[in-house]
Scaffold this motif. Structure first.
Motif, PDB file in Angstrom:
ATOM      1  N   THR A  46       0.836  -1.198   0.000  1.00 10.74           N
ATOM      2  CA  THR A  46       0.000   0.000   0.000  1.00 10.74           C
ATOM      3  C   THR A  46       0.876   1.255   0.000  1.00 10.74           C
ATOM      4  OG1 THR A  46      -1.771  -1.155   1.142  1.00 10.74           O
ATOM      5  CG2 THR A  46      -1.789   1.249   1.294  1.00 10.74           C
ATOM      6  N   ALA A  47       1.987   1.199   0.735  1.00 12.97           N
ATOM      7  CA  ALA A  47       2.902   2.354   0.754  1.00 12.97           C
ATOM      8  C   ALA A  47       3.400   2.659  -0.649  1.00 12.97           C
ATOM      9  CB  ALA A  47       4.079   2.070   1.682  1.00 12.97           C
ATOM     10  N   VAL A  48       3.779   1.618  -1.354  1.00 15.51           N
ATOM     11  CA  VAL A  48       4.285   1.806  -2.715  1.00 15.51           C
ATOM     12  C   VAL A  48       3.178   2.357  -3.613  1.00 15.51           C
ATOM     13  CG1 VAL A  48       5.264   0.631  -4.719  1.00 15.51           C
ATOM     14  CG2 VAL A  48       5.952  -0.051  -2.423  1.00 15.51           C
ATOM     15  N   GLU A  49       1.998   1.763  -3.471  1.00 12.07           N
ATOM     16  CA  GLU A  49       0.885   2.145  -4.350  1.00 12.07           C
ATOM     17  C   GLU A  49       0.446   3.586  -4.094  1.00 12.07           C
ATOM     18  OE1 GLU A  49       0.186   0.352  -6.694  1.00 12.07           O
ATOM     19  OE2 GLU A  49      -1.719   1.027  -7.499  1.00 12.07           O
ATOM     20  N   ILE A  50       0.434   3.955  -2.831  1.00 11.78           N
ATOM     21  CA  ILE A  50       0.058   5.336  -2.497  1.00 11.78           C
ATOM     22  C   ILE A  50       1.033   6.314  -3.145  1.00 11.78           C
ATOM     23  CG2 ILE A  50       0.098   6.999  -0.579  1.00 11.78           C
ATOM     24  CD1 ILE A  50      -1.332   4.861   1.102  1.00 11.78           C
ATOM     25  N   THR A  51       2.304   5.956  -3.089  1.00 11.87           N
ATOM     26  CA  THR A  51       3.316   6.827  -3.683  1.00 11.87           C
ATOM     27  C   THR A  51       3.125   6.929  -5.189  1.00 11.87           C
ATOM     28  OG1 THR A  51       4.825   6.081  -1.967  1.00 11.87           O
ATOM     29  CG2 THR A  51       5.807   7.223  -3.818  1.00 11.87           C
ATOM     30  N   ARG A  52       2.842   5.784  -5.798  1.00 11.59           N
ATOM     31  CA  ARG A  52       2.712   5.766  -7.259  1.00 11.59           C
ATOM     32  C   ARG A  52       1.440   6.450  -7.749  1.00 11.59           C
ATOM     33  NH1 ARG A  52       4.884  -0.320  -8.300  1.00 11.59           N
ATOM     34  NH2 ARG A  52       7.061   0.232  -8.486  1.00 11.59           N
ATOM     35  N   CYS A  53       0.390   6.321  -6.941  1.00 16.34           N
ATOM     36  CA  CYS A  53      -0.908   6.832  -7.400  1.00 16.34           C
ATOM     37  C   CYS A  53      -1.232   8.203  -6.814  1.00 16.34           C
ATOM     38  CB  CYS A  53      -2.020   5.854  -7.012  1.00 16.34           C
ATOM     39  SG  CYS A  53      -1.818   4.244  -7.708  1.00 16.34           S
ATOM     40  N   TRP A  54      -0.238   8.832  -6.245  1.00 17.90           N
ATOM     41  CA  TRP A  54      -0.499  10.064  -5.503  1.00 17.90           C
ATOM     42  C   TRP A  54      -1.198  11.108  -6.367  1.00 17.90           C
ATOM     43  CZ3 TRP A  54      -1.157  11.318  -0.800  1.00 17.90           C
ATOM     44  CH2 TRP A  54      -1.059  12.650  -0.366  1.00 17.90           C
ATOM     45  N   ALA A  55      -0.866  11.115  -7.637  1.00 17.97           N
ATOM     46  CA  ALA A  55      -1.467  12.111  -8.537  1.00 17.97           C
ATOM     47  C   ALA A  55      -2.984  11.915  -8.642  1.00 17.97           C
ATOM     48  CB  ALA A  55      -0.837  12.011  -9.914  1.00 17.97           C
ATOM     49  N   ASP A  56      -3.441  10.695  -8.359  1.00 17.75           N
ATOM     50  CA  ASP A  56      -4.886  10.421  -8.459  1.00 17.75           C
ATOM     51  C   ASP A  56      -5.652  10.920  -7.231  1.00 17.75           C
ATOM     52  OD1 ASP A  56      -4.220   9.126 -10.746  1.00 17.75           O
ATOM     53  OD2 ASP A  56      -4.218   7.119  -9.848  1.00 17.75           O
ATOM     54  N   PHE A  57      -4.907  11.238  -6.187  1.00 19.95           N
ATOM     55  CA  PHE A  57      -5.569  11.608  -4.943  1.00 19.95           C
ATOM     56  C   PHE A  57      -6.036  13.063  -4.997  1.00 19.95           C
ATOM     57  CE2 PHE A  57      -4.705  13.224  -0.461  1.00 19.95           C
ATOM     58  CZ  PHE A  57      -5.992  12.937  -0.023  1.00 19.95           C
ATOM     59  N   ASP A  58      -7.314  13.256  -4.765  1.00 14.19           N
ATOM     60  CA  ASP A  58      -7.896  14.593  -4.699  1.00 14.19           C
ATOM     61  C   ASP A  58      -7.599  15.132  -3.297  1.00 14.19           C
ATOM     62  OD1 ASP A  58      -9.407  16.817  -4.389  1.00 14.19           O
ATOM     63  OD2 ASP A  58     -11.311  15.915  -5.010  1.00 14.19           O
ATOM     64  N   GLN A  59      -6.681  16.076  -3.229  1.00 20.89           N
ATOM     65  CA  GLN A  59      -6.195  16.500  -1.910  1.00 20.89           C
ATOM     66  C   GLN A  59      -7.188  17.362  -1.143  1.00 20.89           C
ATOM     67  OE1 GLN A  59      -2.037  17.388  -1.541  1.00 20.89           O
ATOM     68  NE2 GLN A  59      -1.574  16.317  -3.441  1.00 20.89           N
ATOM     69  N   THR A  60      -8.340  17.613  -1.758  1.00 23.94           N
ATOM     70  CA  THR A  60      -9.385  18.295  -0.992  1.00 23.94           C
ATOM     71  C   THR A  60     -10.191  17.268  -0.189  1.00 23.94           C
ATOM     72  OG1 THR A  60     -11.007  18.124  -2.780  1.00 23.94           O
ATOM     73  CG2 THR A  60      -9.586  20.072  -2.774  1.00 23.94           C
ATOM     74  N   ARG A  61      -9.939  15.979  -0.434  1.00 27.09           N
ATOM     75  CA  ARG A  61     -10.673  14.917   0.263  1.00 27.09           C
ATOM     76  C   ARG A  61      -9.801  14.341   1.385  1.00 27.09           C
ATOM     77  NH1 ARG A  61     -15.740  15.076  -1.061  1.00 27.09           N
ATOM     78  NH2 ARG A  61     -15.983  12.845  -0.710  1.00 27.09           N
ATOM     79  N   PRO A  62     -10.413  13.648   2.344  1.00 27.35           N
ATOM     80  CA  PRO A  62      -9.609  13.088   3.447  1.00 27.35           C
ATOM     81  C   PRO A  62      -8.675  11.981   2.954  1.00 27.35           C
ATOM     82  CG  PRO A  62     -11.972  13.051   3.946  1.00 27.35           C
ATOM     83  CD  PRO A  62     -11.840  13.398   2.508  1.00 27.35           C
TER      84      PRO A  62
END
Lengths: 178, 426
Positions: A46-62
């Protein structure tokens, strides 16, 4: 394979977020894979995936909700990879579980809970402590523990539910006494 | 707490243990979804389980606070003793490639040992030394003296690390490159700050991105692997060398004179003698678990498993490569397979042992053999697909010819397949 961001600082934010929620994610993924070793694998992936997919994360969301979604996907993939099939989780339950884990506190508070857990463990009655050691320290299966302690499995599960309840009460009091 | 609530909590424990039938699973999930207090108990037990496991690691190790991180791996059970660090190393690779490997290591340390409520994530201080980052049952040979290797030990040129049967270690280079030695007698020697020799065994590598004029390389007795910045697994033994690339690209140079190959992510390459064995976690050759080069095929697994990574039932293996015949004549190929096996030579089926065949009857009737014309010096492609459903399992591969008595096909008469996915079809 995703192409890693070219800017090295791009890794800092996702990883910092991951570290700040690591224990919560581990407990969450434990619910899905139900195996502490698989849970460790899942949380690392999950750590790796979070790093790789970070661009997909809408940072206005939790972040925790998004990270749990990633962890869930990773956990299920690991189960499939390991040839394990478990009944699908009730979506409402998973959502509620996530909220409950969030309410247990941030990483620093969970570290504090762990220190209390250690103290509370030392104060359990010897029989209960022995059960905890067999299960969590020696990784013995419930069936094995039931045989060793001449209990039925049902009785053993109830005993463990009481022990966890005692530990929970002790931790909440913060007094170090169950 | 009422006895009903107590029973429900007992059911939650049973649920966590995965000991409920489907109806019970559905029932407890419904109860958890609708009963907030029960669900809080569930969340608390999950958290306690995770934290007890972490405390157990420390207690098993009896480590002092200052050494907790470096010995984190040693308290794990065999199955996961590598899985956890390897996955972290994979994560480290993502970051190390960009000079951020220290974040992961630091955070790992923090996750295990922090006693303050704030987790500070800072880059690790680069070190010019090549050092052992983790070590469990590993020996360090330096200047003719063998001693147990410990985390933090500095590796000098010519030093050797040997992991015992259940030992494992990782080596960290100043640029963030990490080599993780797997258990089972893996031995490495540090040749230079850019080269390591894998003398035997298996390792996983996460190599930091290299400058254009700087190639990290790993040398074995049968191949050289030049690494440009990548993640891969490597096996070396008397049977040959096999590399499997997860990320990036490596240049693979077999020492027996075969062409140099560039192996990209998802690809693999092998050198040496024997056949390439690809092991699958199912009986349909779909869920690959690992691959290795094998010499003579003569496996009698009984009711056991061929490898801890797969079970004793419902697995399959595809061996592939080339036969190197010594004579121009008709060869008889024999294969024993329990449960089932099929052998192709140059695309033609020469042996077919279907599921349910009787080994003795097959031997008597000649169904477990086939004749094929082979020519001296001309490699013949061979593929042997084997699968096991349940019960005992075994597989072997023999040949005979007018010039050769019946015998297991010697490893030196076989060359492994390249290992490139998709290249192993009959």
């Amino acid at each position: 394979m995703d192409t890693p961001p070219s800017d090295s600082t791009a890794y800092e934010a996702p990883f910092r977020h991951f570290v700040a929620h690591r224990t919560m994610l581990k407990a969450y993924v434990m619910a899905i894979v139900r195996d502490p070793h698989l849970a460790e694998d899942a949380v690392s992936d999950t750590a790796v995936e979070i790093t790789r997919c970070w661009a997909d994360f809408d940072q206005t969301r939790p972040f925790p909700n998004w990270a749990r979604g990633v962890a869930r996907r990773i956990g299920l993939a690991l189960l499939r990879k390991n040839g394990r099939t478990l009944p699908l989780f009730n979506a409402e339950l998973l959502e509620g579980l996530g909220d409950d884990l969030d309410h247990l506190g941030a990483e620093a508070e969970l570290e504090q809970r762990k220190r209390m857990l250690r103290e509370c463990l030392d104060k359990l009655p010897s029989g209960s402590r022995s059960l905890v050691e067999m299960r969590y320290f020696n990784n013995r299966a419930y069936e094995d523990i039931a045989t060793a302690t001449k209990r039925t499995l049902n009785a053993l599960y109830i005993a463990f539910s009481r022990i966890h309840g005692q530990l929970s009460t002790c931790i909440s009091r913060g007094s170090g006494s169950p | 707490m009422t006895s009903e609530a107590g029973d429900l909590r007992g059911e939650v424990m049973r649920f966590i243990a995965g000991d409920l039938d489907p109806a019970g699973e559905t029932a407890i999930q419904s109860a958890l979804a609708s009963d907030a207090e029960l669900r809080r108990f569930y969340a608390d037990v999950l958290l306690q389980s995770v934290q007890l496991a972490e405390l157990a690691d420390k207690r098993r190790l009896g480590v002092s606070p200052s050494r907790r991180m470096t010995h984190r791996r040693t308290g794990r059970q065999p199955r996961s003793s590598l899985a956890f660090p390897s996955r972290w190393l994979a994560a480290a690779g993502v970051l190390a490639a960009l000079g951020l490997g220290g974040y992961l290591v630091q955070s790992h340390r923090a996750s295990v040992t922090t006693t303050t409520p704030t987790i500070v994530v800072t880059p690790a201080t680069p070190s010019a030394a090549i050092r052992v980052a983790e070590a469990r049952n590993v020996e360090l040979r330096a200047d003719g003296v063998v001693r147990p290797a410990t985390a933090g030990a500095i590796l000098g040129l010519g030093n050797e690390l040997s992991a015992n049967v259940d030992g494992a270690a990782s080596i960290v280079f100043p640029d963030g490159t990490i080599l993780s030695l797997r258990p089972g007698g893996t031995r490495v020697r540090l040749d230079s700050d850019q080269q390591v020799s894998l003398l035997s065994g298996n390792l996983d590598a996460v190599v930091a991105k290299q400058a254009p004029d700087h190639h990290f390389s790993i040398h074995t007795t049968s191949a050289d692997i030049a690494v440009i910045g990548t993640r891969f697994s490597l096996h070396a033994g008397s049977d040959g060398t096999a590399v499997r690339v997860q990320e990036g690209r490596v240049r693979f140079t077999p020492s027996e004179g075969s062409p140099v190959r560039e192996v990209a992510a998802g690809g693999a390459a092998a050198s040496g003698h024997g056949l390439l064995g690809v092991y699958f976690r199912d009986e349909k050759f779909t869920d690959e678990v690992f691959r290795r080069i094998e010499g003579k095929l003569n496996f009698w697994w009984g009711r056991g498993s061929p490898d801890p990574r797969i079970g004793a039932a419902n697995f399959s293996v595809r061996w592939s490569g080339w036969l190197l015949p010594e004579h121009d004549e008709d060869y008889t190929i024999y294969a024993i397979s329990d449960d089932s096996g099929k052998v192709w030579v140059d695309g033609a089926v020469v042996v077919n042992n279907p599921m349910g065949h009787e080994l003795e009857a097959s031997e008597k009737s000649g169904a477990n053999r086939g004749i094929v014309r082979l020519r001296k010096g001309i490699p013949a492609r061979i593929v042997y697909e084997f699968f096991q459903i349940y019960g005992t399992s075994c597989a072997n591969l023999e040949w005979s010819s007018p010039s050769l008595p019946k015998q297991l096909i010697p490893a030196e008469r076989m060359r492994p397949d390249t290992g490139v996915p998709g290249a192993s079809a009959p």
